[in-house]
Design a protein around this motif. Structure first.
Motif, PDB file in Angstrom:
ATOM      1  N   LEU A 113       0.818  -1.207   0.000  1.00 59.54           N
ATOM      2  CA  LEU A 113       0.000   0.000   0.000  1.00 59.54           C
ATOM      3  C   LEU A 113       0.859   1.268   0.000  1.00 59.54           C
ATOM      4  O   LEU A 113       0.619   2.195  -0.779  1.00 59.54           O
ATOM      5  CB  LEU A 113      -0.943   0.004   1.205  1.00 59.54           C
ATOM      6  CG  LEU A 113      -2.092  -1.009   1.181  1.00 59.54           C
ATOM      7  CD1 LEU A 113      -2.819  -1.024   2.528  1.00 59.54           C
ATOM      8  CD2 LEU A 113      -3.078  -0.679   0.065  1.00 59.54           C
ATOM      9  N   GLY A 338      -6.447  -0.608   3.691  1.00 67.08           N
ATOM     10  CA  GLY A 338      -6.534   0.292   2.550  1.00 67.08           C
ATOM     11  C   GLY A 338      -7.422   1.494   2.774  1.00 67.08           C
ATOM     12  O   GLY A 338      -7.396   2.447   1.997  1.00 67.08           O
ATOM     13  N   GLN A 343      -3.631   5.196   0.389  1.00 67.39           N
ATOM     14  CA  GLN A 343      -4.639   5.343  -0.663  1.00 67.39           C
ATOM     15  C   GLN A 343      -3.990   5.989  -1.886  1.00 67.39           C
ATOM     16  O   GLN A 343      -3.623   7.155  -1.865  1.00 67.39           O
ATOM     17  CB  GLN A 343      -5.808   6.188  -0.158  1.00 67.39           C
ATOM     18  CG  GLN A 343      -6.626   5.511   0.931  1.00 67.39           C
ATOM     19  CD  GLN A 343      -7.937   6.229   1.197  1.00 67.39           C
ATOM     20  OE1 GLN A 343      -8.112   7.380   0.822  1.00 67.39           O
ATOM     21  NE2 GLN A 343      -8.857   5.545   1.843  1.00 67.39           N
ATOM     22  N   SER A 433      -6.208  -1.449  -2.675  1.00 63.03           N
ATOM     23  CA  SER A 433      -6.358  -2.386  -1.560  1.00 63.03           C
ATOM     24  C   SER A 433      -6.637  -3.799  -2.066  1.00 63.03           C
ATOM     25  O   SER A 433      -6.133  -4.780  -1.513  1.00 63.03           O
ATOM     26  CB  SER A 433      -7.486  -1.928  -0.626  1.00 63.03           C
ATOM     27  OG  SER A 433      -8.750  -2.009  -1.262  1.00 63.03           O
TER      28      SER A 433
END
Length: 464
Positions: A113, A338, A343, A433
């Protein structure tokens, strides 16, 4: 007269909903129904825009009634988020699907991420310079000036947090409070709380197997009920997409979109490029990216129309587990992390583009290696704690601009096209995610490739 026109619009909406329902009764696939709803929403929204105008009383009242379907659907999804996260992760422990490698799984997901957010920032920088975007190109009207002043006020009211303090914010002090979603980081806090329960279960299982067996049965029973609720809510997806898209298009400021078309196009070029990176990463770990696109489409469509990563979580997890072959524990960890970490759209591309646009206004060369390296590092680090709800991108931008000592008031320049850009950002967040979940499952050799590659497993069969 206004009331009659509003009633007419409602009747048309009900007719469209009835049409989607007939498609369901005729066993038209879930993906086709969602796509049809998206198209009908765009057409109906433009029709309302052309006939009544985006700011008319008829449009306002009509949109208010449509919110019963659109916003109501989003609220139903938000209703089930916390129970789904809690029960699914505990069930992953009781079913021995998430035990000794929990640390490795968490580390991989967070690493992916944050790593993809850094890549997203680099793409945002390249795109901004490629389109030669600068803040001085945008006229500051009353709305932009007012928005800028509000952002400066928000920043002054924010308490600057160090990285250790941001990490502490992720921890649950009161899990019952976090189950209400009271904090931006509540979802991750619930994940941590569920993991503690799961680890405690494993300890009880070794010493008191009878009690552990009873607990496992109770969890399985609750899990079955929760998943049934998720199924019931997900069946409403086409109707929710129709209502949300219609309202969004009907109330959009088309003149502002045309005026700032260059910035909108640049944003979507960057978002598209980052989505291509997701597909490239999936290809590199040995899974079919085309299959991912086909199965993820309904989730990304909902995220696009609703502009809420948190609301898309049930769809996200359902798609990962039932269609992409991701184990329940990994899917819930990836989906939940996520929401507040890394993000790609809101915390990656958007703040980087704004920083590059604004830097020349204070005499900074945005192409200098030191500025680029600093910007990417700050974007990656500040991506922790960005909420998966409306306003997350603004919060991330405030953090990045203030850290670079850039004027935060200029972050309000794109307020007129913010909703349109936010739709793409949210879809990219959710894709990030889901990509993290699939890659982590593949790397840890827990991905069910038979399910992933099975063309007969569609959203329709998954929801049954």
């Amino acid at each position: 007269m206004t009331l009659l026109l509003v009633i007419l619009n409602i009747i048309i909406m009900l007719a469209l909903i009835a049409g989607l329902y007939m498609m369901q009764k005729k066993y038209v696939s879930f993906s086709k129904r969602v796509f049809t709803a998206l198209g009908l929403g765009i057409v109906f929204g433009f029709a309302l825009q052309l006939v009544y105008g985006p700011t008319s009383e008829v449009t306002a009242q009509t949109s208010d009634w449509f919110s019963i379907v659109g916003s109501g659907y989003v609220k139903f999804l938000q209703m089930i988020v916390m129970p789904l996260v809690l029960v699914s992760i505990v069930a992953a422990f009781t079913r021995l699907k998430l035990t000794s490698n929990i640390g490795k799984i968490s580390g991989l997901i967070i690493g992916i991420l944050v790593g993809t957010t850094a890549i997203a920032a680099a793409i945002g920088i390249v795109t901004t310079k490629g389109f030669n975007l600068e803040a001085v190109q945008i006229e500051q009207g009353a709305a932009e000036t007012e928005r800028g002043a509000a952002l400066e006020e928000n920043l002054s009211g924010m308490q600057a947090q160090t990285i250790p303090q941001q990490i502490i914010e992720l921890l649950p002090a009161n899990p019952f409070l976090d189950l209400t979603g009271a904090r931006p980081t509540s979802t991750i806090a619930v994940v941590i709380f569920a993991a503690f329960i799961g680890i405690a279960y494993l300890g009880v299982k070794r010493k008191k197997p009878e009690e552990a067996a009873l607990f496992s049965k109770i969890i399985d029973m609750i899990y079955a009920i929760v998943m049934r609720v998720v199924t019931l809510i997900l069946r409403l997806t086409p109707y929710g997409v129709l209502a949300i898209m219609t309202k969004t298009i009907a109330t959009s400021d088309i003149d502002a979109i045309v005026k700032l078309g260059k910035f909108v196009i640049a944003s979507y070029v960057a978002l598209g490029a980052m989505f291509a990176v997701h597909l490239l990463l999936l290809t590199l770990v040995g899974v079919n990216p085309i299959m991912y696109v086909k199965k993820a489409f309904p989730v990304l469509t909902f995220a696009f129309t609703s502009r809420t990563s948190a609301g898309a979580l049930p769809l996200n997890v359902n798609t990962q587990t039932r269609q992409l072959g991701v184990p329940e524990g990994i899917a819930n960890f990836a989906g939940s992390f996520g929401l507040s970490i890394g993000q790609n759209g809101c915390a990656g591309i958007y703040p980087a583009m704004l920083a590059v646009m604004i830097a020349p206004t204070v005499g900074i060369n945005p192409l200098s290696p030191s500025f680029i390296a600093t910007l990417i590092a700050i974007v990656a680090i500040s991506s922790f704690g960005v909420a998966g709800v409306g306003g997350g991108a603004t919060f991330a931008a405030l953090l990045v601009l203030s850290a670079l000592d850039l004027p935060v008031a200029l972050a309000g320049l794109l307020i007129s096209v913010e909703p349109l850009i936010d739709m793409g950002r949210t879809a990219l967040n959710v894709s990030g995610s889901m990509t993290a979940g699939v890659i982590t499952s593949k790397v840890t050799k827990e991905l069910d490739t038979a399910v992933y590659n099975d063309k007969t497993i569609s959203p329709e069969t998954a929801e049954a």
